[in-house]
Design an enzyme around this catalytic site. Structure first.
Site, PDB file in Angstrom:
ATOM      1  N   GLU B 193       0.827  -1.206   0.000  1.00  0.00           N
ATOM      2  CA  GLU B 193       0.000   0.000   0.000  1.00  0.00           C
ATOM      3  C   GLU B 193       0.862   1.258   0.000  1.00  0.00           C
ATOM      4  OE1 GLU B 193      -1.105  -2.896   1.828  1.00  0.00           O
ATOM      5  OE2 GLU B 193      -2.075  -2.977  -0.127  1.00  0.00           O
ATOM      6  N   ASN B 281      -0.617  -7.934  -3.625  1.00  0.00           N
ATOM      7  CA  ASN B 281      -1.319  -7.134  -4.629  1.00  0.00           C
ATOM      8  C   ASN B 281      -0.373  -6.239  -5.437  1.00  0.00           C
ATOM      9  OD1 ASN B 281      -1.289  -5.588  -1.925  1.00  0.00           O
ATOM     10  ND2 ASN B 281      -1.680  -3.984  -3.418  1.00  0.00           N
ATOM     11  N   ASP B 323      -7.687  -6.238  -4.476  1.00  0.00           N
ATOM     12  CA  ASP B 323      -6.701  -6.431  -3.408  1.00  0.00           C
ATOM     13  C   ASP B 323      -6.699  -7.866  -2.875  1.00  0.00           C
ATOM     14  OD1 ASP B 323      -4.632  -5.741  -1.606  1.00  0.00           O
ATOM     15  OD2 ASP B 323      -6.088  -5.495   0.009  1.00  0.00           O
TER      16      ASP B 323
END
Lengths: 128, 601
Positions: B193, B281, B323
């Site tokens: 992220e 991801n 995700d």
């Protein structure tokens, strides 16, 4: 701060004025249509991924509810918290994020509008 | 030993080979003794099975608390302690303390508490978990949050060596447990992220010297992929990946900030000399910004443990739009698949499919949904190995600024990192699952080094018309079918233990440790409320002839975040209703260890 609300053609208008100036902090229609500056605040909130800790609706998760915190924090405290972070508590410093730093007023306006209950949902749209 | 010898020539060949193929004789010796819990999964296969049977289906109901221990840390506690001989090594969430507990005297022999820059705390958004330590040859290995990998002297707690594994100023931090295979300590990296480019790294256990580092994305040589030798599943068979298998699936330089992080549990097959793990991801969460398959994010990998070279790789979720990180553990088990004894790799992916592959070559054998709620894909095409995406749930097809509603599973997957267990007595898998759906709205986001790089807003909630947000299931990896299912109110976010005593044990977010009959999991044989919600993994050991079963409690992790769920309407958040609030009716923060045993006779 003083807030005014009035209805015109069944649309509810909501203005909040910052204490020191008579500039409106934000403008809201129907609870979710906001002025262009407040819209920037919403986009900043989203881009900085604040929702990951504070919740998609600012209700608080690992981080505190901003609905509640913005009732307590002064604008200066808000700016300091976002800029410096509160690292031990898990709040990052956004000092190096240009988009956050150049939209602090707008971010404050958006979150304050949410905290005041004037903006009634997290996702807002621009007043057309 | 998992091999049966039928000819005299075979063991001789193996003996001759042991000089070359050695898993690490110290670790092997430790895991061979069921009194120890010498690795995070109990073994190198990620099976989480204990051969101990003193506590069994007949008497587990009488189990009592033997002792407890507070780590003094409030945040989420994942993983488990290790037990080697008379010593237990207990870890905590940030600041990543390690306690060496003498089980004879129940005293703390030493304690290690690293000094880490608090700036890494917010980078671990949203929780500062750590999944535990590794042990080998008199050293305890700790992968700190700030990406420092340290080797501690197991007798004194003094740092033997220390190495920087990542750059935390870019969001490259660590939550995973290090794993010792052979003479290497293997670790990964977090920060999907934050636009971190993922990799797996191997360090020499004696010196801390980097032996190899294989990236998840980018040029072949940096991934340690040989275009002609590394294989993948294509057109129904195992074939070489070919040149630029990653670069050709990304637009421009997006792969450099393209994620594929590696924070799960790794496994190792000594005979094949391969380490298995999954990648996470692709970054960002807004698919519109990264057209292409984004290889090799969301993939299962097999690397040679000596060189890091990729033997095979298989991508589960090309062009992720939800995700669905592929980091969940790879369980190695020799089971019957389609009428043939198979060296299998079984994996329960975040995307809701349970995969069975031939771990020798990466051939795809089975891919079926392990939660009936899964709706984003109809099935996995067995020829191409690709999931068949349902347009309605495609956040890419619906596009940015559009809220794609009702996608199941939610981003935290039908299962997240909480590891499943294998039961060698019946060949079945015991899987802790999430039963959660989501709304997902992607939006354009700009990359700034060291700042969050997410690009989607999510809301999570139980599947329509249902109240339970989790299930504990038994899975047949040959048939690709759920054999039994036991609903749980919240996601089951705790690693499972199976034992030779015919039981399976797991924790719940409310804080219960539960042990069920492994023949009928709906038969709850034991239930005890620990001090906080459980996201740790159940483990077993034996000391002075007595079997113990233990687990960390300490609510936190993404499970807590997921529980923010239930906000069907935006305005609900104002009143702070929903699942998270409800969990607060059961538990609060606090990291501690609870250890159970049968009462004295």
């Amino acid at each position: 701060m003083k807030c005014l609300s009035y209805a015109v053609n069944a649309l509810l208008f909501f203005f909040c004025l910052a204490g020191h100036a008579d500039e409106p902090l934000y403008q809201v229609q129907d609870g979710y249509k906001v002025d262009a500056e407040t819209m920037k605040g919403f986009r900043t909130w989203r881009a900085a991924a604040c929702d990951r800790c504070h919740g998609a609706n600012q209700q608080g998760l690992v981080g505190p509810s901003l609905i509640e915190r913005l009732k307590i924090l002064t604008k200066d405290e808000f700016v300091k918290t976002v800029t410096e972070g509160r690292l031990e508590k898990g709040m990052p410093s956004f000092k190096t994020s240009k988009s956050v730093m150049s939209n602090l007023d707008q971010l404050y306006a958006y979150l304050k509008g949410r905290s005041d209950g004037a903006i009634t949902r997290s996702k807002v749209e621009a007043i057309q | 030993m998992r091999i049966k010898f039928t000819h005299l020539a075979v063991p001789l060949a193996l003996v001759a080979a042991t000089g070359i193929v050695q898993a690490n004789s110290d670790v092997e010796k430790n895991i061979a003794n069921p009194a120890n819990w010498a690795m995070q999964a109990g073994d190198m296969y990620n099976q989480r099975y204990s051969k101990l049977n003193q506590i069994n289906a007949g008497n587990v109901g009488k189990m009592q608390v033997a002792w407890t221990f507070s780590t003094g840390v409030l945040r989420g506690h994942e993983g488990s302690p290790l037990v080697i001989g008379d010593m237990m090594y207990i870890h905590s969430a940030f600041p990543n303390k390690v306690f060496a507990m003498d089980l004879n005297t129940q005293t703390i022999k030493w304690k290690y508490e690293p000094k880490q820059d608090p700036a890494v705390i917010p980078q671990m958004c949203c929780d500062t978990v750590n999944r535990g330590v590794a042990y080998a040859e008199g050293k305890v290995f700790l992968q700190q949050a700030d990406s420092t990998l340290v080797a501690l002297d197991a007798k004194t707690g003094k740092v033997v060596w220390s190495v920087k594994n990542g750059d935390p100023s870019l969001g490259a931090v660590n939550t995973n447990a290090p794993h010792v295979f052979k003479n290497k300590v293997i670790t990964g990296i977090s920060g999907g992220e934050w636009g971190v480019r993922g990799y797996l790294a191997a360090y020499d256990i004696k010196t801390g010297e980097l032996a190899w580092k294989g990236y998840s994305t980018g040029p072949d040589d940096e991934m340690l992929i040989d275009p002609n030798k590394t294989t993948t599943w294509k057109d129904g068979k195992v074939q070489p990946v070919g040149a630029d298998s990653s670069l050709s699936t990304w637009q421009e330089d997006q792969w450099k900030i393209g994620g594929g992080t590696t924070w799960g549990w790794y496994s190792y097959d000594k005979a094949l000399n391969l380490v298995y793990y999954g990648t996470g991801n692709p970054s960002t969460w807004n698919p519109a910004q990264r057209p292409g398959d984004n290889k090799w994010s969301m993939s299962i990998w097999a690397r040679d443990v000596d060189t890091g070279k990729v033997k095979w790789v298989y991508q589960m979720t090309p062009y992720d739009e939800w995700d669905f990180d592929g980091i969940n553990e790879m369980i190695l088990a020799d089971i019957n698949v389609k009428g043939k004894m198979t060296k299998a790799l079984v994996h329960f992916d975040r995307n809701g499919f349970g995969y069975t592959l031939d771990r020798t070559n990466g051939a795809l054998l089975v891919a079926q949904k392990y939660d009936p709620a899964v709706n984003w894909a109809t099935h996995v095409d067995m020829k191409t190995g690709r999931p068949q995406v349902v347009s309605r749930y495609s956040t890419a097809q619906n596009g940015p600024e559009k809220n794609t509603k009702g996608v199941c599973p939610a981003a935290l997957g039908s299962k997240d990192q909480q590891p499943a267990a294998f039961n060698p007595n019946n060949g079945l898998f015991y899987v802790p699952t999430n039963h959660v759906c989501m709304d997902y709205e992607p939006f354009a986001v700009e990359y700034v080094a060291g700042q969050p790089y997410v690009g989607a807003t999510l809301a999570m909630y139980p599947p329509p018309g249902e109240k339970n947000m989790g299930n504990f299931i038994v899975w047949d990896a040959n048939a690709g079918k759920i054999v039994q299912s036991k609903p749980e109110k919240f996601s089951v976010w705790s690693g499972v233990l199976t034992t030779a005593g015919g039981i399976a044990c797991y924790g719940t977010l409310e804080g219960y440790l539960k042990c069920v009959d492994s023949k009928n999991i709906n038969k709850e044989l034991f239930k005890f409320k620990t001090p906080s919600g459980i996201i740790g993994n159940v483990f077993a050991y034996q000391h002075k002839g007595q079997e113990y079963i233990g687990v960390y409690s300490g609510i936190g992790g993404w499970a807590g975040i997921g529980l923010a769920a239930g906000l069907e309407k935006d305005a609900d958040g104002l009143g702070a209703v929903g699942g998270y609030k409800e969990l607060a009716n059961y538990t609060d923060l606090g990291g501690s260890l609870t250890v159970f045993a049968l009462p004295p006779k």
